[in-house]
Design a protein around this motif. Structure first.
Motif, PDB file in Angstrom:
ATOM      1  N   VAL A 169       6.638   9.097  -2.214  1.00  0.00           N
ATOM      2  CA  VAL A 169       6.107   8.005  -1.390  1.00  0.00           C
ATOM      3  C   VAL A 169       5.691   6.887  -2.340  1.00  0.00           C
ATOM      4  CG1 VAL A 169       4.262   7.311   0.185  1.00  0.00           C
ATOM      5  CG2 VAL A 169       5.360   9.553   0.440  1.00  0.00           C
ATOM      6  N   TYR A 171       4.781   2.519  -3.070  1.00  0.00           N
ATOM      7  CA  TYR A 171       4.174   1.297  -2.531  1.00  0.00           C
ATOM      8  C   TYR A 171       3.838   0.418  -3.717  1.00  0.00           C
ATOM      9  CZ  TYR A 171       0.387   4.514  -3.688  1.00  0.00           C
ATOM     10  OH  TYR A 171      -0.410   5.424  -4.333  1.00  0.00           O
ATOM     11  N   PRO A 175      -1.672   0.459  -0.391  1.00  0.00           N
ATOM     12  CA  PRO A 175      -1.404   1.887  -0.248  1.00  0.00           C
ATOM     13  C   PRO A 175      -1.834   2.478   1.089  1.00  0.00           C
ATOM     14  CG  PRO A 175      -3.441   1.598  -1.425  1.00  0.00           C
ATOM     15  CD  PRO A 175      -2.947   0.206  -1.115  1.00  0.00           C
ATOM     16  N   PRO A 178       1.157   4.025   3.275  1.00  0.00           N
ATOM     17  CA  PRO A 178       1.793   5.072   2.464  1.00  0.00           C
ATOM     18  C   PRO A 178       0.917   6.304   2.268  1.00  0.00           C
ATOM     19  CG  PRO A 178       2.234   2.932   1.512  1.00  0.00           C
ATOM     20  CD  PRO A 178       1.257   2.705   2.622  1.00  0.00           C
ATOM     21  N   ARG A 179      -0.383   6.122   2.116  1.00  0.00           N
ATOM     22  CA  ARG A 179      -1.248   7.287   1.900  1.00  0.00           C
ATOM     23  C   ARG A 179      -1.326   8.176   3.135  1.00  0.00           C
ATOM     24  NH1 ARG A 179      -5.867   4.321  -1.831  1.00  0.00           N
ATOM     25  NH2 ARG A 179      -4.682   4.475  -3.780  1.00  0.00           N
ATOM     26  N   ASP A 195       3.411  11.053  -5.432  1.00  0.00           N
ATOM     27  CA  ASP A 195       2.704   9.814  -5.135  1.00  0.00           C
ATOM     28  C   ASP A 195       3.083   8.812  -6.219  1.00  0.00           C
ATOM     29  OD1 ASP A 195       0.947   7.770  -4.599  1.00  0.00           O
ATOM     30  OD2 ASP A 195      -0.880   8.949  -4.836  1.00  0.00           O
ATOM     31  N   HIS A 220       3.918  -0.837   5.513  1.00  0.00           N
ATOM     32  CA  HIS A 220       5.229  -0.534   4.945  1.00  0.00           C
ATOM     33  C   HIS A 220       5.119   0.660   4.020  1.00  0.00           C
ATOM     34  CE1 HIS A 220       3.145  -3.392   2.257  1.00  0.00           C
ATOM     35  NE2 HIS A 220       3.555  -2.537   1.324  1.00  0.00           N
ATOM     36  N   VAL A 221       6.262   1.267   3.756  1.00  0.00           N
ATOM     37  CA  VAL A 221       6.329   2.361   2.789  1.00  0.00           C
ATOM     38  C   VAL A 221       7.776   2.511   2.333  1.00  0.00           C
ATOM     39  CG1 VAL A 221       6.748   4.190   4.504  1.00  0.00           C
ATOM     40  CG2 VAL A 221       5.650   4.763   2.331  1.00  0.00           C
TER      41      VAL A 221
END
Length: 265
Positions: A169, A171, A175, A178-179, A195, A220-221
């Motif tokens: 994942v 970014y 974040p 994404p997190r 990560d 977004h991611v």
């Protein structure tokens, strides 16, 4: 007169699936295809090299279509090889049209004229990103929520180094969404999820997330999946089902976090 790259009868650079999809998720695939323009032959490399990761993101086209179907989400994919022009690189950086990819020389990219470079940018890169921008603007004007999901795959071994992750994942500056995705993926049994692995998104190495996600202020991611896990239809279906199950609750958790942050003390 500008140099022309693609003939009228060649495949289009951009394909859109579920153009009227109802989902807030907009799926994009910068490296979905490995087509070579007829005028370029195979850029001086063997046919087998065109099937490797250096030429495209193996499995992402199939995964993207299945995920778009499952979510009723719009998918915008780019169909030409990343060796012709990398649609996730700023066009003014060296890696945009690589003379070397991993350890493989790309003779057809050496010594290009400005006109030849401009044709690749104009007929592939710009068309693709203009289509993404147009979809994002349409959604903005319609008042539609949008979450940008950039789909990629990565090679299990890079320059001799094995990569242990099943997915990653990524970014850049933001974040938050994404997190949420990372936490849900890491809760899946048996998965090793990186990560900011195997890459880190930046303004100089990436284009899609910084330009379409960050500049527009959209959640977004960038999701990377190891290519051997999605190289066939079985793997693509499994990962599409998983992501279709996890992305909506990730977005719900992100939205709840935003509401809590906006709530007065």
């Amino acid at each position: 007169m500008a140099e022309t790259l693609l003939a009228a009868d060649e495949p289009v650079p951009v394909t859109v699936r579920h153009e009227e999809g109802s989902s807030p998720f907009l799926l994009v695939a910068d490296h979905a295809g490995n087509i070579m323009p007829r005028a370029l032959g195979r850029l001086g490399i063997a046919a087998a090299e065109c099937e490797r990761h250096i030429a495209w993101d193996i499995g992402i086209a199939g995964l993207g279509r299945l995920l778009a179907d499952a979510l009723d989400a719009t998918l915008i994919q780019q169909n030409y090889s990343r060796l012709v022009i990398d649609c996730n690189r700023p066009p003014d950086v060296v890696a945009s049209i690589p003379e070397m990819s991993e350890l493989t020389p790309i003779p057809g990219n050496v010594g290009l004229s400005e006109a030849s470079r401009a044709a690749r940018v104009r007929e592939i890169f710009t068309l693709y990103h203009e289509r993404i921008a147009a979809e994002l603007e349409r959604r903005r004007q319609a008042g539609c929520a949008t979450v940008l999901i950039a789909l990629h795959s990565f090679t299990p071994v890079f320059k001799g180094a094995a990569r242990p992750w099943h997915a990653g994942v990524m970014y850049n500056r933001d974040p938050r969404f994404p997190r949420q995705v990372l936490a849900l993926l890491q809760n899946e049994p048996g998965l090793i999820v990186g990560d900011q692995e195997p890459y880190v998104v930046s303004d100089t190495t990436d284009y899609t997330i910084p330009v379409h996600g960050e500049r527009r202020g959209l959640p977004h991611v960038l999701i990377e999946i190891r290519q051997d896990l999605i190289a066939d239809a079985t793997g693509q279906r499994a990962w599409a089902r998983m992501l279709a199950r996890l992305l909506p609750p990730a977005y719900s958790a992100f939205s709840a976090e935003l509401r809590a942050a906006d709530r007065p003390e």
